[in-house]
Design an enzyme around this catalytic site. Structure first.
Site, PDB file in Angstrom:
ATOM      1  N   ASP A  16      -5.367  -9.023   7.646  1.00 50.72           N
ATOM      2  CA  ASP A  16      -4.215  -7.613   8.511  1.00 50.72           C
ATOM      3  C   ASP A  16      -4.544  -8.495   9.754  1.00 50.72           C
ATOM      4  O   ASP A  16      -3.717  -8.505  10.246  1.00 50.72           O
ATOM      5  CB  ASP A  16      -5.230  -6.855   8.386  1.00 50.72           C
ATOM      6  CG  ASP A  16      -4.520  -6.336   6.775  1.00 50.72           C
ATOM      7  OD1 ASP A  16      -3.934  -6.440   6.041  1.00 50.72           O
ATOM      8  OD2 ASP A  16      -4.894  -4.622   6.163  1.00 50.72           O
TER       9      ASP A  16
ATOM     10  N   SER B  38     -12.204 -11.778  14.497  1.00 48.72           N
ATOM     11  CA  SER B  38     -11.746 -10.522  13.925  1.00 48.72           C
ATOM     12  C   SER B  38     -13.209 -10.331  12.904  1.00 48.72           C
ATOM     13  O   SER B  38     -13.869  -9.978  12.369  1.00 48.72           O
ATOM     14  CB  SER B  38     -10.410  -9.988  13.131  1.00 48.72           C
ATOM     15  OG  SER B  38     -10.610 -10.537  11.609  1.00 48.72           O
TER      16      SER B  38
ATOM     17  N   GLU C  38     -11.573 -21.626   5.047  1.00 50.07           N
ATOM     18  CA  GLU C  38     -11.122 -22.419   4.522  1.00 50.07           C
ATOM     19  C   GLU C  38      -9.451 -22.856   5.517  1.00 50.07           C
ATOM     20  O   GLU C  38      -8.373 -23.273   5.766  1.00 50.07           O
ATOM     21  CB  GLU C  38     -10.403 -22.723   3.866  1.00 50.07           C
ATOM     22  CG  GLU C  38     -11.893 -22.830   2.302  1.00 50.07           C
ATOM     23  CD  GLU C  38     -12.002 -24.655   2.219  1.00 50.07           C
ATOM     24  OE1 GLU C  38     -11.453 -25.711   3.188  1.00 50.07           O
ATOM     25  OE2 GLU C  38     -13.083 -24.691   1.943  1.00 50.07           O
TER      26      GLU C  38
ATOM     27  N   GLU D  10       0.454  -1.133  -0.055  1.00 55.22           N
ATOM     28  CA  GLU D  10      -0.208  -0.018  -0.137  1.00 55.22           C
ATOM     29  C   GLU D  10       1.046   1.162  -0.084  1.00 55.22           C
ATOM     30  O   GLU D  10       0.265   2.498  -0.180  1.00 55.22           O
ATOM     31  CB  GLU D  10      -1.319  -0.325   0.954  1.00 55.22           C
ATOM     32  CG  GLU D  10      -1.953  -0.954   0.685  1.00 55.22           C
ATOM     33  CD  GLU D  10      -3.215  -1.040   1.492  1.00 55.22           C
ATOM     34  OE1 GLU D  10      -3.891  -0.025   2.201  1.00 55.22           O
ATOM     35  OE2 GLU D  10      -4.004  -2.012   2.466  1.00 55.22           O
TER      36      GLU D  10
ATOM     37  N   THR E 187     -13.817  -7.810   6.360  1.00 50.74           N
ATOM     38  CA  THR E 187     -12.746  -6.330   6.262  1.00 50.74           C
ATOM     39  C   THR E 187     -11.770  -7.039   7.057  1.00 50.74           C
ATOM     40  O   THR E 187     -12.105  -7.034   7.934  1.00 50.74           O
ATOM     41  CB  THR E 187     -12.844  -5.326   5.803  1.00 50.74           C
ATOM     42  OG1 THR E 187     -14.437  -5.546   5.294  1.00 50.74           O
ATOM     43  CG2 THR E 187     -12.401  -4.131   4.785  1.00 50.74           C
TER      44      THR E 187
ATOM     45  N   THR F 135      -3.227 -17.650   2.624  1.00 44.22           N
ATOM     46  CA  THR F 135      -5.110 -17.522   3.103  1.00 44.22           C
ATOM     47  C   THR F 135      -5.838 -17.932   2.678  1.00 44.22           C
ATOM     48  O   THR F 135      -6.114 -17.719   1.356  1.00 44.22           O
ATOM     49  CB  THR F 135      -4.777 -16.061   3.878  1.00 44.22           C
ATOM     50  OG1 THR F 135      -4.723 -15.014   3.597  1.00 44.22           O
ATOM     51  CG2 THR F 135      -4.075 -15.719   5.394  1.00 44.22           C
ATOM     52  N   LEU F 136      -7.056 -18.721   3.131  1.00 44.99           N
ATOM     53  CA  LEU F 136      -7.541 -18.583   2.233  1.00 44.99           C
ATOM     54  C   LEU F 136      -9.196 -19.172   2.867  1.00 44.99           C
ATOM     55  O   LEU F 136      -9.881 -18.815   2.413  1.00 44.99           O
ATOM     56  CB  LEU F 136      -7.939 -20.714   2.014  1.00 44.99           C
ATOM     57  CG  LEU F 136      -6.959 -21.463   1.290  1.00 44.99           C
ATOM     58  CD1 LEU F 136      -6.345 -22.515   1.923  1.00 44.99           C
ATOM     59  CD2 LEU F 136      -6.075 -20.605  -0.372  1.00 44.99           C
TER      60      LEU F 136
ATOM     61  N   GLY G 209     -16.496  -4.283  10.979  1.00 46.04           N
ATOM     62  CA  GLY G 209     -14.907  -3.161  10.814  1.00 46.04           C
ATOM     63  C   GLY G 209     -13.859  -3.879  10.454  1.00 46.04           C
ATOM     64  O   GLY G 209     -14.164  -4.888  10.735  1.00 46.04           O
TER      65      GLY G 209
HETATM   66  P1  ADP Z   1      -8.089 -11.422   2.999  1.00 46.83           P
HETATM   67  O1  ADP Z   1      -8.683 -10.338   4.450  1.00 46.83           O
HETATM   68  O2  ADP Z   1      -6.798 -11.056   2.923  1.00 46.83           O
HETATM   69  O3  ADP Z   1      -8.975 -11.639   1.948  1.00 46.83           O
HETATM   70  P2  ADP Z   1      -8.999 -14.103   3.904  1.00 46.83           P
HETATM   71  O4  ADP Z   1     -10.406 -13.551   3.093  1.00 46.83           O
HETATM   72  O5  ADP Z   1      -7.928 -15.268   3.010  1.00 46.83           O
HETATM   73  O6  ADP Z   1      -7.445 -12.288   3.560  1.00 46.83           O
HETATM   74  O7  ADP Z   1      -8.581 -14.373   5.994  1.00 46.83           O
HETATM   75  C1  ADP Z   1      -7.767 -14.234   6.199  1.00 46.83           C
HETATM   76  C2  ADP Z   1      -7.940 -15.165   7.009  1.00 46.83           C
HETATM   77  O8  ADP Z   1      -8.736 -15.030   7.973  1.00 46.83           O
HETATM   78  C3  ADP Z   1      -8.141 -16.780   7.093  1.00 46.83           C
HETATM   79  O9  ADP Z   1      -6.976 -17.457   6.435  1.00 46.83           O
HETATM   80  C4  ADP Z   1      -9.249 -17.290   8.001  1.00 46.83           C
HETATM   81  O10 ADP Z   1      -7.751 -17.607   8.907  1.00 46.83           O
HETATM   82  C5  ADP Z   1      -9.613 -16.026   8.854  1.00 46.83           C
HETATM   83  N1  ADP Z   1     -11.079 -16.154   7.783  1.00 46.83           N
HETATM   84  C6  ADP Z   1     -11.050 -15.284   6.717  1.00 46.83           C
HETATM   85  N2  ADP Z   1     -12.929 -15.537   6.556  1.00 46.83           N
HETATM   86  C7  ADP Z   1     -13.438 -16.649   8.077  1.00 46.83           C
HETATM   87  C8  ADP Z   1     -14.381 -17.041   8.074  1.00 46.83           C
HETATM   88  N3  ADP Z   1     -15.262 -16.686   7.058  1.00 46.83           N
HETATM   89  N4  ADP Z   1     -14.431 -17.903   8.696  1.00 46.83           N
HETATM   90  C9  ADP Z   1     -13.180 -18.439   9.642  1.00 46.83           C
HETATM   91  N5  ADP Z   1     -12.230 -17.849   9.303  1.00 46.83           N
HETATM   92  C10 ADP Z   1     -11.640 -16.340   8.399  1.00 46.83           C
END
Ligand code: ADP
Length: 252
Positions: free
Chosen positions: A199, A231, A169, A84, A195, A165-166, A236
């Site tokens: 981070d 989070s 998943e 960024e 959101t 990160t997934l 937020g």
């Molecule tokens: P970004 O915010 O960069 O798109 P991700 O969506 O991959 O990143 O999320 C980062 C991490 O946050 C994941 O590896 C997981 O630990 C957690 N996370 C994100 N979405 C979920 C969810 N729906 N349920 C549980 N954990 C989540």
């Protein structure tokens, strides 16, 4: 926190926010030449988001500013960098950290397809999400298996550890010492706003790398998954990140 904000109310509020969280603002520069960076975030009913970022003053953080911050960077346990700010500035920060033996955690967000190869060799830990992995590798990443394949491509570019990160998943990890992809699932939770999940995950991982280096990488990632899952259950971005005092004691 080495960054640049505008001399405006967003910039003033941001500095105040850092201070309230006991974060040093010594290298939070303020400029008259651009407005503070801002993001407009839209969240749908499933908690997924679309973000439009206006980088503003972030793009004015330059290598001269980093020279002032270099001695602080060289004393850090871990340095997080992302995209960024300009790639040139991020790369220089990674060079400073790396040459001083500071562990580097690089999050290529937002991703650019033609990332300078030095980013990989300077990353002790290279951590990106699915869409960033797709942009960087040209591969489709829709499952833990796909993520393992993309992580291998990124590892071969010279990082020590790759994490993709997934979302719900969890994540996939891979390292030079164990170059076989491993999937680390996460908690099943009701996401209201994802959101900033990435981070939150990266911040938690940096904490474990800095203060719990005796833990295995897999254990650090399980705990980072847990913190990021907390989070996403709160609306937020920064305001959804839990404080240490509000987390279960077995995370520490
Ligand atoms: P970004 O915010 O960069 O798109 P991700 O969506 O991959 O990143 O999320 C980062 C991490 O946050 C994941 O590896 C997981 O630990 C957690 N996370 C994100 N979405 C979920 C969810 N729906 N349920 C549980 N954990 C989540």
């Amino acid at each position: 926190m080495v960054c640049k904000v505008g001399k405006d109310s967003f910039g003033n509020d941001y500095i105040e926010n850092l201070k309230q969280n006991d974060i040093s603002t010594e290298f939070t520069y303020q400029t008259k030449d651009a407005a503070t960076g801002a993001a407009s975030i839209i969240v749908d009913n499933e908690g997924q988001n679309i973000i439009v970022i206006v980088a503003g003053a972030n793009l004015l953080l330059n290598t001269e500013d980093l020279r002032e911050a270099a001695s602080a960077i060289s004393r850090a346990k871990v340095m997080i960098c992302q995209l960024e700010v300009t790639p040139a500035t991020s790369l220089e920060a990674l060079r400073i950290a790396h040459s001083n033996g500071v562990k580097t955690l690089f999050n290529p967000a937002p991703a650019i397809a033609d990332l300078d190869p030095e980013f990989y060799t300077l990353s002790d830990v290279f951590c990106c999400n699915e869409s960033e992995a797709e942009i960087l590798t040209g591969l489709e990443v829709g499952s833990p298996t796909d993520a393992g394949k993309a992580a291998l491509v990124l590892l071969e570019r010279g990082c020590q550890v790759v994490i993709i990160t997934l979302g719900a998943e969890g994540c996939v990890m891979l390292s030079q010492t164990e170059p076989v992809p491993k999937h680390i699932p996460t908690e099943k939770v009701k996401a209201v706003d994802t959101t900033g999940a990435g981070d939150s995950f990266v911040g938690a991982l940096a904490f474990y790398l800095a203060y719990y280096s005796n833990l295995s990488l897999e254990e650090m990632l399980k705990r980072s998954n847990f913190i990021a899952a907390v989070s996403v259950q709160v609306t937020g971005t920064q305001s959804s990140y839990p404080y240490k005092k509000d987390l279960p004691l077995d995370l520490f």
